[in-house]
Write an enzyme that holds these catalytic residues in place. Structure first.
Site, mmCIF file in Angstrom:
data_model
loop_
_atom_site.group_PDB
_atom_site.id
_atom_site.type_symbol
_atom_site.label_atom_id
_atom_site.label_comp_id
_atom_site.label_asym_id
_atom_site.label_seq_id
_atom_site.Cartn_x
_atom_site.Cartn_y
_atom_site.Cartn_z
ATOM 1 N N SER A 75 -4.694 -4.936 12.501
ATOM 2 C CA SER A 75 -3.836 -6.040 12.899
ATOM 3 C C SER A 75 -3.964 -6.285 14.400
ATOM 4 O O SER A 75 -5.067 -6.428 14.925
ATOM 5 C CB SER A 75 -2.398 -5.748 12.468
ATOM 6 O OG SER A 75 -1.606 -6.912 12.507
ATOM 7 N N ASP A 188 -3.990 -7.961 5.924
ATOM 8 C CA ASP A 188 -3.680 -7.011 7.000
ATOM 9 C C ASP A 188 -4.066 -5.573 6.634
ATOM 10 O O ASP A 188 -3.661 -5.041 5.598
ATOM 11 C CB ASP A 188 -2.170 -7.087 7.270
ATOM 12 C CG ASP A 188 -1.764 -6.443 8.576
ATOM 13 O OD1 ASP A 188 -2.398 -5.462 8.984
ATOM 14 O OD2 ASP A 188 -0.799 -6.933 9.186
#
Length: 306
Positions: A75, A188
């Protein structure tokens, strides 16, 4: 007389045989080779705007000559990891991070798969990164994403373009559209592995420092749907920390709990939080080095010996 000389020769021959038959005992000399310096891997977790704190960690390590062998991220941590691996300085990472706004990397586009497209992120990454392929990075880089169909962690390292892996690793489910790549639907990386400590070991690290960015405290009630989803993920991740913590030699956590997920305006505060926690960890890190100063083992790019 002859008998006496013959006896003497026989005795000498006997002892000569004994001398030759005596086993040779090797001489063991102490090794003068210095212990190998540790190879430190830095594993960076996610946290949206709170990821700016990673720049403070890197700043402190670079100023104190802590060598980084490899760096991994998920991320927001993937963005910072890629920037640093490419040769961008911590100061420049902090500067661009503090000036960033959500619209610089995302475009609102409501669909069945999410609310936001991330194609704008490539332009931002083009300004931030010095190199754009894994094999061109001065420091080995690893990025994790998650295959949302299978739940598997997807590793990116070694070779290939970095833009798609970073976008995929940042595709927070429910907010960002997933990234389609080679038949996979990626979101993610923190969904399957909150901090990529194990990937740092796979890249050759002997010692791994994991940087965990805690979200806002559980006592603060969510105020919108994104905070509800975010809090749910926090709860799930807190139940599954054992894997990455077991792969870490040291975990540091900048105090960023007072910053919202989109709090880019708090950039200087975030950088300072990262720097503070890294400085506090220096005594423990220095214990890993065979000499007093880690700078004598291996210097980071651009660092100057004290």
């Amino acid at each position: 007389m002859n008998k006496g000389r013959g006896a003497a020769r026989a005795i000498r021959s006997f002892f000569e045989v004994l001398r030759k038959a005596r086993p040779t005992i090797p001489i063991i000399r102490p090794s003068l080779t210095a212990p190998a310096a540790p190879k430190i891997g830095l594993a960076l977790g996610g946290g949206f705007a709170r990821g700016i704190a990673h720049a403070g960690v890197l700043k402190a390590f670079e100023q104190h000559h802590i060598p980084i062998h490899c760096i991994t991220g998920v991320s927001a941590g993937a963005i910072v990891a890629a920037a640093y691996a490419s040769g961008t300085s911590p100061a420049e990472i902090a500067r661009l991070g503090c000036s960033l706004r959500f619209g610089d990397v995302a475009r609102w586009s409501l669909s069945r798969m999410g609310f936001v497209h991330s194609e704008r992120m490539q332009r931002f990454l083009g300004r931030l990164l010095q190199n754009y392929r894994f094999e061109e990075m001065p420091i080995p880089l690893g990025i994790l994403a998650t295959d949302v169909a299978t739940g598997e962690t997807v590793k990116f390292c070694g070779s290939g373009d970095v833009f798609v892996p970073i976008r995929a690793s940042c595709a927070y489910p429910g907010l960002f559209h997933p990234v389609h790549y080679q038949g996979r639907i990626l979101v993610d990386g923190a969904i399957s592995m909150e901090i990529p400590a194990r990937l740092a070991r796979e890249l050759g690290a002997t010692h791994v420092i994991s940087v965990h960015l805690p979200a806002q405290g559980p006592g603060l009630p969510p105020r919108n749907v994104f905070q509800v989803v975010n809090r749910c993920f926090q709860i799930l991740q807190s139940r599954n920390e054992e894997s990455w913590r077991n792969a870490s030699d040291l975990v540091i956590s900048p105090d960023v709990r007072g910053v919202e997920w989109d709090g880019f305006a708090c950039g200087p505060q975030l950088v300072q939080a990262g720097e503070d926690v890294a400085l506090a960890a220096l005594p423990e890190i220095r214990k890993w080095f065979p000499s007093e100063e880690p700078a004598s083992a291996e210097l980071m790019p651009g660092s100057i010996p004290a």
